[in-house]
Scaffold this active site. Sequence first.
Site, short mmCIF file in Angstrom:
data_model
loop_
_atom_site.label_atom_id
_atom_site.label_comp_id
_atom_site.label_asym_id
_atom_site.label_seq_id
_atom_site.Cartn_x
_atom_site.Cartn_y
_atom_site.Cartn_z
N THR A 17 31.96 -79.64 58.72
CA THR A 17 31.71 -78.61 58.92
C THR A 17 31.67 -77.68 57.35
O THR A 17 30.70 -76.83 57.38
CB THR A 17 32.41 -77.88 59.91
OG1 THR A 17 33.89 -77.74 59.39
CG2 THR A 17 32.17 -78.22 61.10
N SER A 112 39.36 -74.88 51.06
CA SER A 112 39.37 -73.84 51.96
C SER A 112 40.86 -73.46 52.22
O SER A 112 41.67 -73.18 51.20
CB SER A 112 38.59 -73.99 53.38
OG SER A 112 38.68 -72.70 54.15
N HIS A 113 41.44 -73.50 53.28
CA HIS A 113 42.67 -73.06 53.77
C HIS A 113 43.66 -74.28 53.71
O HIS A 113 44.66 -73.97 54.14
CB HIS A 113 42.76 -72.64 55.13
CG HIS A 113 42.17 -73.50 56.11
ND1 HIS A 113 40.97 -73.80 56.11
CD2 HIS A 113 42.71 -74.27 57.28
CE1 HIS A 113 40.60 -74.65 57.43
NE2 HIS A 113 41.59 -74.76 57.87
N LYS A 125 31.29 -78.89 48.45
CA LYS A 125 30.26 -78.48 49.24
C LYS A 125 29.07 -78.05 48.59
O LYS A 125 29.12 -77.42 47.48
CB LYS A 125 30.65 -77.58 50.58
CG LYS A 125 30.76 -76.11 50.20
CD LYS A 125 31.09 -75.39 51.49
CE LYS A 125 31.37 -73.84 51.06
NZ LYS A 125 31.25 -73.18 52.26
N ASP A 276 42.68 -66.72 52.38
CA ASP A 276 43.18 -68.13 52.22
C ASP A 276 42.74 -68.67 50.77
O ASP A 276 42.45 -68.11 49.93
CB ASP A 276 42.16 -69.03 53.43
CG ASP A 276 40.76 -68.83 53.15
OD1 ASP A 276 40.27 -67.89 52.71
OD2 ASP A 276 40.22 -69.96 53.69
N ASP A 278 40.23 -70.36 49.55
CA ASP A 278 38.95 -70.03 48.70
C ASP A 278 38.46 -68.69 49.00
O ASP A 278 37.35 -68.11 48.64
CB ASP A 278 37.86 -71.19 49.05
CG ASP A 278 37.53 -71.08 50.57
OD1 ASP A 278 38.02 -70.69 51.49
OD2 ASP A 278 36.29 -71.40 50.76
N ASP A 280 37.64 -66.99 52.10
CA ASP A 280 36.62 -66.84 53.22
C ASP A 280 37.14 -66.25 54.26
O ASP A 280 36.59 -65.72 55.25
CB ASP A 280 35.75 -67.70 53.11
CG ASP A 280 36.14 -69.17 53.62
OD1 ASP A 280 37.40 -69.18 53.58
OD2 ASP A 280 35.41 -69.94 53.83
N ARG A 281 38.65 -66.50 54.48
CA ARG A 281 39.27 -65.96 55.62
C ARG A 281 40.19 -64.86 55.67
O ARG A 281 40.52 -64.68 54.47
CB ARG A 281 40.18 -67.31 56.33
CG ARG A 281 39.25 -68.48 56.48
CD ARG A 281 40.02 -69.67 57.16
NE ARG A 281 39.14 -70.62 57.23
CZ ARG A 281 39.46 -71.53 58.28
NH1 ARG A 281 40.45 -71.40 59.04
NH2 ARG A 281 38.52 -72.70 58.56
N GLU A 362 34.33 -65.78 63.35
CA GLU A 362 34.84 -67.27 63.96
C GLU A 362 36.44 -66.88 64.15
O GLU A 362 37.02 -66.04 63.41
CB GLU A 362 34.70 -68.34 62.97
CG GLU A 362 33.44 -68.85 62.74
CD GLU A 362 33.18 -70.15 61.72
OE1 GLU A 362 32.22 -70.72 62.04
OE2 GLU A 362 34.09 -70.22 61.08
N GLU A 363 36.75 -67.61 65.16
CA GLU A 363 38.28 -67.26 65.73
C GLU A 363 39.14 -67.65 64.73
O GLU A 363 40.45 -67.32 64.74
CB GLU A 363 38.54 -67.77 66.95
CG GLU A 363 38.08 -69.19 67.28
CD GLU A 363 39.01 -70.35 66.55
OE1 GLU A 363 40.23 -69.94 66.37
OE2 GLU A 363 38.40 -71.32 65.99
N SER A 364 38.78 -68.72 63.58
CA SER A 364 39.52 -69.31 62.74
C SER A 364 39.81 -68.23 61.59
O SER A 364 39.57 -68.85 60.35
CB SER A 364 39.00 -70.69 62.51
OG SER A 364 37.55 -70.62 61.91
N LYS A 375 31.47 -66.48 55.32
CA LYS A 375 32.34 -65.51 55.84
C LYS A 375 33.30 -64.92 54.58
O LYS A 375 33.22 -65.57 53.50
CB LYS A 375 33.51 -66.19 56.81
CG LYS A 375 34.14 -67.40 56.27
CD LYS A 375 34.83 -68.09 57.53
CE LYS A 375 35.28 -69.42 57.25
NZ LYS A 375 34.46 -70.49 57.45
N ARG A 495 41.83 -79.01 68.75
CA ARG A 495 42.05 -77.45 68.82
C ARG A 495 41.91 -77.16 70.47
O ARG A 495 40.78 -77.42 70.94
CB ARG A 495 41.10 -76.77 68.04
CG ARG A 495 41.31 -76.98 66.52
CD ARG A 495 40.68 -75.77 65.82
NE ARG A 495 40.54 -76.01 64.32
CZ ARG A 495 41.47 -76.06 63.46
NH1 ARG A 495 42.54 -76.12 63.75
NH2 ARG A 495 41.36 -76.24 62.06
#
Length: 542
Positions: A17, A112-113, A125, A276, A278, A280-281, A362-364, A375, A495
């Site tokens: 993803t 990411s995280h 990516k 996080d 990178d 984005d969260r 997103e819920e994440s 994000k 999940r």
Amino acid sequence: MTKTISTKPFDGQKPGTSGLRKKVPVFSQPHYAENFIQSVFDSLEDYKGKTLVIGGDGRYLNREVIQTAIKMAAANGFGKVMVGQGGILSTPAASNMIRKYQAFGGIILSASHNPGGPDEDFGIKYNTANGGPAPERITDAIYERTKLIDRYRISEADDVPLDEIGSYHVDDMEVEVFDPVTDYAALMEELFDFEAIRSTIAGGFRIAFDAMSAVTGPYAREILENRLGAPEGSVRNFVPLEDFGGHHPDPNLVHAKALYDEVMSEDGPDFGAASDGDGDRNMVVGKGIFITPSDSLAILAANAHLAPAYKVGLAGIARSMPTSQAADRVAEKLGIGAYETPTGWKFFGNLLDAGKATLCGEESFGTGSNHVREKDGLWAVLLWLNILAVRGESAFDIVKKHWAEYGRNYYSRHDYEGIETDAANGLMGALRDKLSTLPGTTFGDLTVKEADDFAYHDPVDGSVSKNQGVRIMFETGSRVVFRLSGTGTSGATLRVYLEHFEPDPARHEDDTQETLATLIAYAEHIAGIRERTGRDAPTVIT
């Protein structure tokens, strides 16, 4: 001077993803990163002479792969590369750079995280000209190319001095090393009422931001402390480290527990936030209350008009399918579109580009808007601060009033990490085989209304994405969702998402896990999690 290197395909270079993610020792194999980068270039058209943005989150291997990507971009005919100083560039800042400078695309180096270090995770990516992650048609083409690749092109030029801002050349290609913070900070200042936030902070409002030794540190320090006047020390763990200080850079109640505990303490700050690896969260915590990502999206959408960039209103709200339906209730009241997409920010891109959605989530722990095509953790924190400043209320009160008006969506995600892949696939396959027989069945006081394997029909380009997660919906409005994550690097992560809607304000103080207990038991029963995976409990509950 360009040379062509003979190579052979590696198995398993299929982007998930968010690009290709593997362990550092895998990426460290000779030709491995080069194969994937060349496969990206081979899958693109009409990029000769154009600009490519490159940057990453500073994790282990970041600088080395950036040098490789720069030299390969030169050898493949790009006219210019823009790279963040020190190789640093948050994912949302990269999206902004691509859009602002009308680059052809960008290469973002991040997992990411996920943890960083010599034996931990790394990722690559590709983002397209709109600043967003490559759509499936491109990632599918990249994957097909990785299975056939037999050569890659790379310059023999010296490394670029990444720590020195300036203009350089690799063969005939220009390389601009730029300050990764400046353009992003300027964009945030355009979007939000910095004066209102500054006044609130000057009046004694205290914020604690944990950058988790990851990429957001320089951005948060510049914006929160230098531009908004938060006291020095408000931003902690602000130096990006190759191993994130040995910690897991995932902003949730497990990995950012110290921040949560600090905000919840009697003399703690009024508001806490974390981002996080990178950038984005985001996790946001108010005094006395943890704000779930699903609730955060809904509350930000309901109050976005308080920020200058969104005062004219929202075109629509988009959420990933597993995200709670709280945002849908806001969209309904505002009379705007509500969109349910598969997990993965790339699915929001068409909606944003077409002007159908303004806010996405997103819920994440991911939230964002049409200002970029990723994000954006720090953006979400600043929108919260803008709302808090204008309303003059605590985060606790804002959340409670929101629930009273819209109802509360009790929501939780249970992650079972590192499951043996065959077992995880077997569990999902067995669930799919049961779907047609589930409607009408009961479990306790629950009756199944519908069950399906979510398929997304893009309202913009008509594309269809199937097998995006098993949904079981009950007559009460509750639901359970099962899906396998595409963001890990080893094994599989199952999940399980659990949601129960409660309209009665008198029931809004109940414990989340207790409220969801029947749904949790149903999920175990219908999927046979213990039997199929050997797990007695989730690895992480958020």
